[in-house]
Motif scaffolding. Structure first.
Motif, mmCIF file in Angstrom:
data_model
loop_
_atom_site.group_PDB
_atom_site.id
_atom_site.type_symbol
_atom_site.label_atom_id
_atom_site.label_comp_id
_atom_site.label_asym_id
_atom_site.label_seq_id
_atom_site.Cartn_x
_atom_site.Cartn_y
_atom_site.Cartn_z
ATOM 1 N N PRO A 112 -8.797 1.208 -3.527
ATOM 2 C CA PRO A 112 -8.886 1.843 -4.888
ATOM 3 C C PRO A 112 -7.442 2.330 -5.339
ATOM 4 C CG PRO A 112 -10.721 2.288 -3.527
ATOM 5 C CD PRO A 112 -9.758 1.584 -2.548
ATOM 6 N N LYS A 113 -6.726 3.116 -4.218
ATOM 7 C CA LYS A 113 -5.357 3.431 -4.722
ATOM 8 C C LYS A 113 -4.349 2.316 -5.054
ATOM 9 C CE LYS A 113 -1.566 6.279 -2.839
ATOM 10 N NZ LYS A 113 -0.921 7.025 -1.349
ATOM 11 N N LEU A 114 -4.475 1.293 -4.507
ATOM 12 C CA LEU A 114 -3.523 0.121 -4.798
ATOM 13 C C LEU A 114 -3.994 -0.476 -6.127
ATOM 14 C CD1 LEU A 114 -1.623 -2.230 -4.067
ATOM 15 C CD2 LEU A 114 -3.238 -3.252 -2.989
ATOM 16 N N GLN B 279 -1.184 1.414 -13.208
ATOM 17 C CA GLN B 279 -0.354 2.441 -13.880
ATOM 18 C C GLN B 279 0.900 1.456 -14.022
ATOM 19 O OE1 GLN B 279 0.050 5.290 -10.799
ATOM 20 N NE2 GLN B 279 -1.433 6.676 -11.629
ATOM 21 N N ASP C 156 6.191 3.380 -5.332
ATOM 22 C CA ASP C 156 6.275 4.363 -6.272
ATOM 23 C C ASP C 156 7.515 4.342 -6.935
ATOM 24 O OD1 ASP C 156 3.965 5.888 -5.133
ATOM 25 O OD2 ASP C 156 5.145 6.720 -3.706
ATOM 26 N N GLN D 98 -13.282 -0.737 -11.309
ATOM 27 C CA GLN D 98 -12.325 0.369 -11.299
ATOM 28 C C GLN D 98 -11.835 0.360 -12.569
ATOM 29 O OE1 GLN D 98 -10.017 0.821 -7.597
ATOM 30 N NE2 GLN D 98 -8.502 2.223 -8.631
ATOM 31 N N SER E 276 -8.062 1.744 1.389
ATOM 32 C CA SER E 276 -6.590 1.737 0.502
ATOM 33 C C SER E 276 -6.877 0.873 -0.737
ATOM 34 C CB SER E 276 -5.680 1.019 1.541
ATOM 35 O OG SER E 276 -5.274 1.810 2.718
ATOM 36 N N THR F 240 0.944 -1.193 0.081
ATOM 37 C CA THR F 240 -0.066 0.111 0.141
ATOM 38 C C THR F 240 0.753 1.214 -0.026
ATOM 39 O OG1 THR F 240 -0.216 0.109 2.623
ATOM 40 C CG2 THR F 240 -2.016 -1.088 1.220
ATOM 41 N N ILE F 241 2.184 1.081 0.426
ATOM 42 C CA ILE F 241 2.922 2.427 0.327
ATOM 43 C C ILE F 241 4.205 2.512 -0.268
ATOM 44 C CG2 ILE F 241 1.891 2.994 2.668
ATOM 45 C CD1 ILE F 241 4.355 2.051 4.149
ATOM 46 N N GLY G 65 -5.264 1.243 -8.444
ATOM 47 C CA GLY G 65 -5.038 2.210 -9.433
ATOM 48 C C GLY G 65 -3.438 2.028 -9.880
ATOM 49 N N ARG G 66 -2.529 2.164 -8.727
ATOM 50 C CA ARG G 66 -1.196 1.998 -8.808
ATOM 51 C C ARG G 66 -0.736 0.687 -9.732
ATOM 52 N NH1 ARG G 66 3.198 3.999 -10.743
ATOM 53 N NH2 ARG G 66 4.998 3.504 -9.515
#
Length: 321
Positions: free
Chosen positions: A169-171, A177, A146, A203, A167, A142-143, A173-174
């Motif tokens: 949706p952000k995961l 990417q 990057d 999503q 957490s 989750t963090i 999405g990443r």
């Protein structure tokens, strides 16, 4: 689907002198944490004995689920030949071994795993037999994503259930990417796992992804609770597994749900069998998810000729076409 021989031998070697009572206790604790979907800030496999309990009781089943998911992906995209793999929450390298079994020409794998104990075991198992260049990275799903580079195949298996819902949706999405071609998500085949997969599915569709498997369409899922989409693989239990779990039955059924989403469309969309077949004399009933977005049972009989023969051979999780 059995573990590849080198992996099986490596696991046996690691477990050879582990006291059975300690392994039993660690397996009970691990099972309780997984079943409760605990998110208490502690890693399920933060300690060496927990990792060994996983190897003894969970690795064959999770490998079978991951390998079956990769088979479905390969069937949907026969042209897909990944050269690079990025696996998030890699555990002891389950996805790495399964991907190499599916695509031996894989050249590079980056494996992100938060637990130092798991990374140590994964590196040990892969050291002498994995030909692809492998980089093990310490990181939380989750963090710590990057600084990673995109890969042909990005995967995350049996991890979303350990992540706080806020957490996810952000995961997802990443992960998308980082996906140069195809993303594979695998989760336990529970109603809760299905709901997490549905959210990821929505999503990814909104982000422009093409669904390869298991869904033959991008319409809303036609199933409704208490029904849910999942699949199953029967896995033989080793003698040690039976001793640790105090089990009489020499096999277990691993239920799982997966989603393969790609930047490339599938060349064809075929109905998928989403439940065990029901047979009879000269007939078979299959529950199918259809390319038009519908789902339901369909009866096939000898009058259907070659279609009946194909339906009679079809297993839970197969496509029909």
């Amino acid at each position: 689907m059995e573990l590849p021989a080198p992996l099986r031998q490596g696991v046996d070697s690691l477990l050879e002198k582990v006291p059975l009572p300690a392994l039993k206790q660690a397996a009970r604790t691990l099972s309780e944490r997984y079943r409760a979907e605990l998110r208490d800030g502690r890693l399920h496999m933060g300690e060496d004995m927990a990792v060994k309990a996983y190897l003894a009781t969970r690795l064959p089943a999770t490998y079978a689920a991951v390998r079956a998911s990769l088979n479905a992906l390969a069937d949907a995209r026969p042209d897909f030949q990944p050269r690079t793999l990025l696996d998030i929450g890699a555990g002891p390298g389950t996805m790495l071994w399964a991907t190499l079994d599916a695509w031996p020409e894989l050249e590079q794998a980056v494996l992100v795993e938060a637990s130092a104990a798991v990374r140590k075991v994964g590196q040990s198992l892969a050291a002498a037999t994995i030909g692809a260049r492998t980089d093990w990275v310490a990181g939380d799903a989750t963090i710590d994503l990057d600084n990673l580079r995109p890969a042909d195949l990005v995967s995350i298996a049996y991890v979303l259930d350990e992540v706080a819902p806020a957490s996810l949706p952000k995961l997802v999405g990443r992960l998308w990417q980082l996906t140069a071609d195809t993303l594979l998500i695998v989760e336990p085949g529970t109603p809760a796992g299905w709901q997490r997969m549905l959210a990821a599915r929505r999503q990814l569709i909104e982000a422009g992804a093409h669904l390869l498997a298991p869904c033959p369409h991008a319409a809303p899922c036609p199933l409704a609770p208490p029904d849910w989409c999942h699949f199953s693989r029967r896995v033989a239990r080793s003698r040690l597994h039976r001793l640790v779990k105090e089990a009489d039955v020499p096999w277990e059924d691993e239920k799982f749900i997966y989603l393969a989403a790609s930047r490339q469309p599938a060349p064809a969309r075929l109905p998928r069998v989403i439940a065990p077949a029901k047979g009879g004399s000269g007939k078979v009933v299959l529950k199918l998810c259809q390319p038009d977005g519908s789902a339901g049972e369909r009866l096939f009989s000898k009058r259907d000729g070659e279609t009946f023969k194909a339906a009679r051979r079809a297993d839970w999780g197969d496509t029909l076409g």
